[in-house]
Design a protein around this motif. Structure first.
Motif, PDB file in Angstrom:
ATOM      1  N   ASN A 197       0.867  -1.174   0.000  1.00 61.70           N
ATOM      2  CA  ASN A 197       0.000   0.000   0.000  1.00 61.70           C
ATOM      3  C   ASN A 197       0.914   1.238   0.000  1.00 61.70           C
ATOM      4  N   ASN A 198       0.779   2.174   0.956  1.00 64.05           N
ATOM      5  CA  ASN A 198       1.696   3.326   0.982  1.00 64.05           C
ATOM      6  C   ASN A 198       2.648   3.251   2.179  1.00 64.05           C
ATOM      7  N   GLN A 199       2.771   2.047   2.777  1.00 63.60           N
ATOM      8  CA  GLN A 199       3.532   1.896   4.021  1.00 63.60           C
ATOM      9  C   GLN A 199       4.812   1.103   3.789  1.00 63.60           C
ATOM     10  N   PRO A 227       9.118   5.802   6.653  1.00 63.11           N
ATOM     11  CA  PRO A 227       8.179   6.779   6.091  1.00 63.11           C
ATOM     12  C   PRO A 227       7.250   6.155   5.039  1.00 63.11           C
ATOM     13  N   ASP A 228       6.001   6.674   4.987  1.00 62.03           N
ATOM     14  CA  ASP A 228       5.060   6.275   3.919  1.00 62.03           C
ATOM     15  C   ASP A 228       5.584   6.750   2.571  1.00 62.03           C
ATOM     16  N   LEU A 229       5.122   6.087   1.513  1.00 66.22           N
ATOM     17  CA  LEU A 229       5.404   6.594   0.168  1.00 66.22           C
ATOM     18  C   LEU A 229       4.807   7.997   0.063  1.00 66.22           C
ATOM     19  N   PRO A 230       5.524   8.930  -0.559  1.00 70.08           N
ATOM     20  CA  PRO A 230       5.014  10.302  -0.622  1.00 70.08           C
ATOM     21  C   PRO A 230       3.838  10.471  -1.601  1.00 70.08           C
ATOM     22  N   ASN A 231       3.108  11.546  -1.394  1.00 73.99           N
ATOM     23  CA  ASN A 231       2.042  12.004  -2.300  1.00 73.99           C
ATOM     24  C   ASN A 231       0.884  11.023  -2.416  1.00 73.99           C
ATOM     25  N   GLY A 232       0.670  10.254  -1.348  1.00 78.57           N
ATOM     26  CA  GLY A 232      -0.506   9.372  -1.335  1.00 78.57           C
ATOM     27  C   GLY A 232      -0.453   8.231  -2.338  1.00 78.57           C
ATOM     28  N   ILE A 233       0.741   7.912  -2.822  1.00 81.57           N
ATOM     29  CA  ILE A 233       0.849   6.835  -3.814  1.00 81.57           C
ATOM     30  C   ILE A 233       0.800   5.475  -3.120  1.00 81.57           C
ATOM     31  N   ARG A 234       0.017   4.571  -3.692  1.00 81.17           N
ATOM     32  CA  ARG A 234      -0.097   3.195  -3.194  1.00 81.17           C
ATOM     33  C   ARG A 234       0.434   2.249  -4.268  1.00 81.17           C
ATOM     34  N   THR A 235       1.038   1.157  -3.828  1.00 81.57           N
ATOM     35  CA  THR A 235       1.837   0.406  -4.801  1.00 81.57           C
ATOM     36  C   THR A 235       1.666  -1.103  -4.815  1.00 81.57           C
TER      37      THR A 235
HETATM   38  C1  LIG Z   1      -1.077   6.431   3.753  1.00 80.13           C
HETATM   39  O1  LIG Z   1      -2.393   5.873   3.745  1.00 80.13           O
HETATM   40  C2  LIG Z   1      -3.084   6.065   4.969  1.00 80.13           C
HETATM   41  C3  LIG Z   1      -4.384   5.292   4.863  1.00 80.13           C
HETATM   42  O2  LIG Z   1      -5.103   5.639   3.716  1.00 80.13           O
HETATM   43  C4  LIG Z   1      -3.290   7.562   5.187  1.00 80.13           C
HETATM   44  O3  LIG Z   1      -3.916   7.786   6.428  1.00 80.13           O
HETATM   45  C5  LIG Z   1      -1.931   8.268   5.194  1.00 80.13           C
HETATM   46  O4  LIG Z   1      -2.103   9.637   5.275  1.00 80.13           O
HETATM   47  C6  LIG Z   1      -1.169   7.944   3.915  1.00 80.13           C
HETATM   48  N1  LIG Z   1       0.176   8.533   3.974  1.00 80.13           N
HETATM   49  C7  LIG Z   1       0.588   9.502   3.136  1.00 80.13           C
HETATM   50  C8  LIG Z   1       1.979  10.007   3.328  1.00 80.13           C
HETATM   51  O5  LIG Z   1      -0.116   9.934   2.246  1.00 80.13           O
END
Ligand SMILES: *[C@@H]1O[C@H](CO)[C@@H](O)[C@H](O)[C@H]1NC(C)=O
Ligand SMILES: *[C@@H]1O[C@H](CO)[C@@H](O)[C@H](O)[C@H]1NC(C)=O
Ligand SMILES: *[C@@H]1O[C@H](CO)[C@@H](O)[C@H](O)[C@H]1NC(C)=O
Ligand SMILES: *[C@@H]1O[C@H](CO)[C@@H](O)[C@H](O)[C@H]1NC(C)=O
Ligand SMILES: *[C@@H]1O[C@H](CO)[C@@H](O)[C@H](O)[C@H]1NC(C)=O
Length: 557
Positions: A232-234, A249-257
């Motif tokens: 996902n983005n984690q 850190p999460d993947l930037p800009n809300g990207i899911r993979t």
């Molecule tokens: C990653 O996804 C979660 C769940 O949708 C969200 O709460 C979080 O803000 C996202 N992280 C980023 C860096 O966008």
């Protein structure tokens, strides 16, 4: 006017009639054969053979009076030989063990109407022992579901070889899902084959947190023996011994993979002396994963984002660095090239993985606008200048959901599959794809260096010398020696794929090469590998070696 046209025509025809200068060698797609089944999973198991798997369906390739869903693809002859598979290997993963045995892991619980004998594959362990016959005569899959199975049902898992040569198997779902993973059916655990820690699957908070788009998690063994995972983005670093998860850190800009929002990820080449690990994640989607699939569109653009992180303390503090592909891609494949570059290939510019679940599927495909021209990623180039498709060819064959790609021991790429359909469907747009292509790098058309002989086994932190031949037209300004695990290709990810550069010294007379093997089993986990020699960007064929003793896992020091 007429005479002008005539003379233009005659110039054109003269241009055609004149023998062309030999063209400079270039990247080339060639259609080479028919896989008989949809090659939606592929793994090279010998210098000449790849095992391919499909779902149990009504594919044309037959065995024992039913459609096959496994095959042995001969990389020399481009012919397929059916394998009899007992359980449904659809959406499985797999890898090679430290003794060279291939294991296919998990799969589909369902049977198929035209074939009542098919077994539930969710706990499947399908064993393909090392095969010495170049054509695969007498090489078969072995399954014993009653005695040899996973501890937990897993459909859409990932599996990698770890430092003791066994497999770590991560995630998946227990039963059918149309699109997302869901908490009631998800396999939120890690297990091992052969079993470890009492054979009890170990819960993972990461897998829970990354629901619902976390199928086929992208996982990599790091040179300190821990495992990096992105889903996902984690992302996390996982300690195999303790099960501890360090959140990154999460993947930037809300990207899911990860599936069904598939991007891909690759561990960039590891180089001596430090073997600093860097992971590249490309493609996927910016979509909110709480939106039900019936409200999603096959026309929603995928992301063109690549995110790269260096997995050292300093690199983790700096976080993900963002760069852009030349086009958006869902379901791209990232594949090592022996010179350390990365091939970016396949996928679509819009939509998602999975079948006929969005509001406007094309045929049955949740994805559209196939990307037909690959790009090359150069890890050492400056940010913003790493991705290019200059000189890359364009295929005619869409490769969307259920495609596979692998680097082969010849140094070119096997490209096959694509079937965003519920079964074999030859009448729909984006139909079941049986055509196999190879993608040849330019070096396939020129005299190449050769590793004339290689030891059967290599230990860790050892020097060994191999005889080589280097074409006289190469100056040998740069010498690269890569130890490569070609990986198991399934669902836009290559489980266990790894390229480790080794220090190497060419003798003055250019006839032998003295190579230093990786320092330890974390840098290259014991198991099969191919060694590629690249001289001035011209790569040899891969020479097969066994890294370590070749003993079954777990191997200890
Ligand atoms: C990653 O996804 C979660 C769940 O949708 C969200 O709460 C979080 O803000 C996202 N992280 C980023 C860096 O966008
Ligand atoms: C396949 O079918 C043919 C004709 O029905 C039959 O003679 C043969 O025994 C079958 N073979 C197997 C392996 O079941
Ligand atoms: C498949 O096998 C698993 C593991 O034994 C079991 O939990 C599941 O109910 C089976 N599914 C079907 C459809 O038979
Ligand atoms: C192929 O897909 C189309 C579109 O969904 C469907 O109408 C057709 O029945 C499918 N054919 C087969 C053989 O499943
Ligand atoms: C390799 O190890 C696996 C796991 O123990 C075993 O199933 C397989 O038979 C072994 N193969 C060989 C050739 O030793």
């Amino acid at each position: 006017m007429l005479s002008l046209i005539t003379s233009l025509l005659s110039i054109a025809s003269i241009a055609h009639a004149t023998p062309l200068q030999p063209r400079a060698p270039e990247w080339t797609f060639t259609e080479v054969g028919n896989s008989g089944i949809v090659a939606l999973e592929a793994i090279v198991v010998s210098p000449t053979l790849a095992v391919i798997f499909d779902r149990a369906s009504d594919d044309p390739l037959q065995i024992n009076n039913h459609s096959a869903w496994g095959g042995l693809w001969n990389l020399e002859t481009n012919e397929v030989k059916a394998l009899d598979v007992l359980s449904n290997s659809f959406c499985a993963s797999g890898a090679l063990l430290s003794n060279g045995t291939m294991v296919s892991v998990g799969g589909d619980p369902r049977g198929f109407v035209n074939n009542p004998t098919i077994k539930n594959g969710t706990t499947g362990l399908r064993i393909f022992e090392p095969c010495d016959d170049p054509a695969g005569e007498d090489c078969t899959l072995f399954e014993d579901p009653a005695n040899l199975h996973l501890a937990e049902s897993r459909w859409y898992p990932s599996s990698i070889r770890i430092p003791d040569g066994s497999l770590m198997i991560v995630g998946g779902i227990h039963e059918n899902t149309d699109f997302y993973n869901d908490i009631d059916r998800a396999a939120l655990t890690v297990e091992f084959f052969p079993p470890k820690f009492g054979g009890v699957p170990r819960p993972s908070e990461f897998l829970k947190r990354s629901l619902p788009a976390n199928l086929f998690p992208r996982i990599f063994l790091l040179p300190d023996g821990k495992v990096f995972m992105v889903a996902n983005n984690q992302s996390i670093i996982y300690d195999i011994e303790t099960g501890d998860e360090r959140i990154l850190p999460d993947l930037p800009n809300g990207i899911r993979t990860t599936n069904p929002l598939d991007g891909s990820a690759i561990l960039l080449p590891l180089s001596p002396p430090d073997f600093t690990p860097e992971v590249l994640v490309c493609g996927g989607s910016d979509v909110d994963d709480t939106i039900p699939p019936a409200l999603l569109s096959s026309q929603h653009p995928a992301t063109d984002q690549c995110s790269r992180i260096t997995l050292t303390e300093e690199g983790i503090q700096q976080g993900w660095q963002v760069e852009r592909m030349l086009e958006p891609r869902t379901m791209p494949e990232l594949v090592h090239i022996p010179n350390g570059q990365v091939l970016i290939i396949n996928g679509g510019e819009t939509g998602y993985a999975a079948i006929a679940t969005v509001k406007d599927p094309v045929g049955n495909s949740n994805a559209d606008h196939p990307v037909l021209t690959p790009s090359i990623y150069t890890p050492d180039a400056p940010l913003g200048q790493r991705i290019s498709n200059v000189g890359m060819p364009t295929s005619e064959i869409p490769r969307l959901y259920h495609s596979s790609v692998t680097l082969t021991p010849k140094g070119n790429f096997f490209v096959a599959g694509s079937n965003p359909n519920a079964n074999t469907n030859t009448t729909v747009e984006f139909s079941s794809e049986f055509r196999v292509e190879v993608l040849d790098p330019p070096f396939m058309f020129v005299p190449r260096p050769q590793i004339l002989d290689a030891p059967e086994k290599i230990g860790f932190n050892q020097q060994f010398t191999v005889p080589v031949s280097i074409p006289s037209d190469l100056q040998a300004n740069t010498i690269q020696v890569a130890l490569v695990d070609l990986g198991f290709s399934s669902h836009a990810f290559h489980s266990s794929a790894r390229l480790v550069f080794m220090d190497a010294q060419l003798s003055e007379d250019r006839t032998s090469l003295t190579i230093t093997s990786p320092p330890n089993r974390n840098v290259y986990p014991p198991g099969p590998a191919f060694i590629f020699l690249t001289v001035d960007d011209v790569s040899s064929e891969g020479a097969r070696v066994m890294v370590g003793t070749g003993a079954p896992p777990p191997q200890t020091d």
